[in-house]
Design an enzyme around this catalytic site. Structure first.
Site, PDB file in Angstrom:
ATOM      1  N   GLN A  71       0.821  -1.264   0.493  1.00 15.71           N
ATOM      2  CA  GLN A  71       0.084  -0.324   0.266  1.00 15.71           C
ATOM      3  C   GLN A  71       0.543   1.310  -0.009  1.00 15.71           C
ATOM      4  O   GLN A  71       0.163   2.296  -0.647  1.00 15.71           O
ATOM      5  CB  GLN A  71      -1.107  -0.587   1.266  1.00 15.71           C
ATOM      6  N   GLU A  72       2.018   1.192   0.689  1.00 18.61           N
ATOM      7  CA  GLU A  72       2.628   2.146   0.778  1.00 18.61           C
ATOM      8  C   GLU A  72       3.301   3.014  -0.256  1.00 18.61           C
ATOM      9  O   GLU A  72       3.011   3.839  -0.685  1.00 18.61           O
ATOM     10  CB  GLU A  72       3.551   2.555   2.286  1.00 18.61           C
TER      11      GLU A  72
END
Length: 198
Positions: A71-72
């Site tokens: 996600q990051e």
């Protein structure tokens, strides 16, 4: 498919994930019907040795760390957000300094945070700190990782519920609310794809 593999082989992990995702979306069977290998290209385990070592050291499921990294930064070591979050786990410079001080990391300089081994070490340390603050509550810890522990504590108190899903719905900012949903969706996919493997 060829683009996903070639991008992977060149270390262009974000592009590989994007190409594999597009392949699965265009498939008549969709993402869940795609071959397991294609799904693993969408939810990869790059930097696996680093993630496994730090997860073991901090007692955190490596699959949760992979879900967070996906996600990051989508596994892009040089990623930098508009908020100046940096590296695989998108560590904010002030947080990196705090972690370096807390760990007693010698001679830390801001540019070091882009080194994958250090970024994962610092990011996992910060996630572990959030998990400790929230007594192992993954939902609250993820909110704390994204929006700061103070904000997470405020929203947790405002929600006045023990239901994690209701807590997430009570978050007043859309970005951390969406962030938690996406990391947890990633986590579910990682557990489905990798939990039965040694």
């Amino acid at each position: 498919y060829a683009l996903a593999l070639r991008s992977r082989d060149l270390g262009l992990y974000r592009q590989s994930v994007a190409a594999a995702t597009r392949l699965a979306v265009l498939s008549p069977d969709g993402l869940l019907g795609a071959p397991r290998f294609v799904q693993q290209l969408i939810y990869p385990t790059y930097f696996g040795d680093l993630v496994a070592a730090e997860g073991t050291d901090q007692g955190i499921d490596p699959l949760l760390i992979f879900a967070l990294i996906r996600q990051e930064s989508t596994f892009e070591p040089g990623a930098r957000s508009s908020a100046a979050a940096q590296g695989l786990m998108q560590v904010i410079p002030d947080t990196a300094v705090w972690v370096a001080d807390s760990m007693g990391w010698p001679n830390f300089t801001p540019g070091d945070i882009y080194k994958p081994y250090l970024n994962v070490k610092f990011g996992v340390y910060y996630l572990d700190t959030a998990l400790e603050i929230f007594d192992g509550d993954v939902y609250a810890a993820l909110v704390g990782y994204n929006a700061g522990p103070g904000n997470a504590q405020h929203w947790l108190a405002s929600a006045a519920t023990t239901d994690d899903d209701l807590f997430v719905e009570e978050i007043t900012l859309s970005e951390p609310r969406l962030y938690v949903r996406r990391v947890l969706a990633n986590y579910a996919a990682y557990k489905r794809l990798y939990s039965d493997q040694p």
